[in-house]
Design an enzyme around this catalytic site. Structure first.
Site, PDB file in Angstrom:
ATOM      1  CD  GLU A 143      38.977  25.407  50.347  1.00  0.00           C
ATOM      2  OE1 GLU A 143      38.251  24.651  50.932  1.00  0.00           O
ATOM      3  OE2 GLU A 143      39.496  26.273  50.276  1.00  0.00           O
ATOM      4  CE1 TYR A 153      39.964  23.981  55.167  1.00  0.00           C
ATOM      5  CE2 TYR A 153      38.317  22.847  53.869  1.00  0.00           C
ATOM      6  CZ  TYR A 153      39.938  24.123  54.216  1.00  0.00           C
ATOM      7  OH  TYR A 153      40.881  23.671  52.766  1.00  0.00           O
ATOM      8  CG  ASP A 168      44.579  21.730  54.276  1.00  0.00           C
ATOM      9  OD1 ASP A 168      45.734  21.925  55.139  1.00  0.00           O
ATOM     10  OD2 ASP A 168      44.442  22.043  53.292  1.00  0.00           O
TER      11      ASP A 168
END
Length: 357
Positions: free
Chosen positions: A44, A127, A145
């Site tokens: 990520e 996020y 996203d």
């Protein structure tokens, strides 16, 4: 409209999920294999502002070099930057290192499962915290996203421009995310956006949610999401000085520890500014200027785009076979060493341009 059913999307995901080196497939989950939080976190961080295609090789390199979190925490930052070179946004690599060390020191090498606790770690924003919490630990979280933004905007035909509509998008994602298999659902949304609900020419006929999509029904899906026009980026200018030896070695130095490309390697260069000169040899670093060198400008200037500006940099080349006393932070890098240096993409371009190719 009636909200789309998460079960429908999860069934589609079970058959069509992408095979990614950091992902635990639905079939593996079904066999009791849980995602590796270290892999989820690492991927990520790497995927921020970067494509899946670009990240694959870097992820596999990192896992080979540092198979576990404790290995990464024990690594030297310089080695980390070398492995990251070319991936861009280098503050991510430095925060990755800080986060690994903090997890080892204060969390017994374990990732917190809750978003709020994850947010307190270096380099982890809203996020990423949501993604780690739900994908690694199967906790309910709204993961949004760029792919998810596009899917939600089209499903609900949200015509308000981004970024103004982001709060509403997250609200819809929170409501859509089921309490069973939330991690798989988040990845299903990402895969739907990446493979079906693409920015251009979406494959609406293959979409499992087509009959629930207001954007498709109204014929405006491809025009969504709508975005506020970005301001025009300024162009900055600079000069790079590439000093070579006959054996192929090149003179490099370490950039300052703060600022853009902090701590990375580079051929000596000037500062970058909108009004900077590109042909002023009085700007050659004084240690090189004191020698009787002949400089030649490369045939091609380097052009590179950063987040907030474009860069145009002239490249000047000279050859030096004597052994001057190098100041701290300078070194000769052999041909073999250069491929492992912590050279950002823009500096790799400068070295390539110096070959007049």
């Amino acid at each position: 409209m009636t909200a789309p059913d998460s079960t429908t999307l999860l069934k589609w995901y079970d058959k069509n999920s992408r095979s990614l080196p950091w992902r635990t497939s639905p079939q593996e989950r079904g066999c009791g294999i849980n995602p590796n939080p270290y892999h989820v976190w690492l991927s990520e961080i790497m995927l921020q502002q970067t494509t899946v295609a670009a990240v694959r090789g870097y992820f596999e390199k990192f896992i080979t070099l540092w198979p576990k979190l404790e290995n990464l925490a024990e690594a030297e930052e310089e080695d980390l930057l070398k492995a990251w070179a070319g991936l861009g946004y280098y503050s991510r690599a430095r925060n990755l290192h800080k986060c690994a060390r903090e997890l080892i020191r204060f969390h017994n090498g374990r990732f917190p499962e809750e978003e709020k606790r994850l947010l307190k770690l270096p380099g982890i924003g809203p996020y990423t915290a949501a993604a780690i919490s739900t994908i690694a630990f199967n906790r309910h979280a709204a993961v949004v996203d760029g792919n998810v933004e596009r899917v939600i905007t089209r499903i609900f035909a949200l015509t308000a421009e981004l970024p103004k509509s982001r709060h509403q998008i997250k609200k819809y994602m929170h409501e859509l995310t089921p309490h069973e298999r939330p991690g798989d659902f988040a990845q299903a949304m990402m895969d739907l956006g990446a493979t079906i609900c693409k920015p251009r020419a979406p494959n609406c006929l293959l979409c499992p949610w087509r009959t629930k999509c207001d954007g498709y029904k109204s014929g405006i899906a491809e025009s969504l999401p709508r975005k506020t026009p970005k301001p025009i980026k300024p162009t900055r200018h600079g000069m790079a000085f590439v000093v070579r030896r006959d054996d192929g070695s090149v003179l490099l130095r370490k950039r300052a520890d703060k600022g853009l490309l902090a701590g990375m390697s580079e051929p000596p260069s000037t500062t970058w500014a909108e009004t900077a000169a590109m042909d002023d040899l009085s700007l050659v670093p004084f240690k090189l200027r004191s020698t009787n060198l002949k400089w030649q400008r490369a045939k091609h200037d380097v052009k590179h785009t950063f987040t907030h500006f474009h860069l145009k940099m002239s490249v000047w080349i000279t050859f030096l076979n004597e052994e001057p006393i190098l100041p701290d932070g300078y070194w000769w890098s052999s041909i073999k060493m250069q491929q492992d240096e912590a050279l950002p993409t823009v500096m790799k371009k400068a070295l390539k341009a110096s070959l007049n190719e």
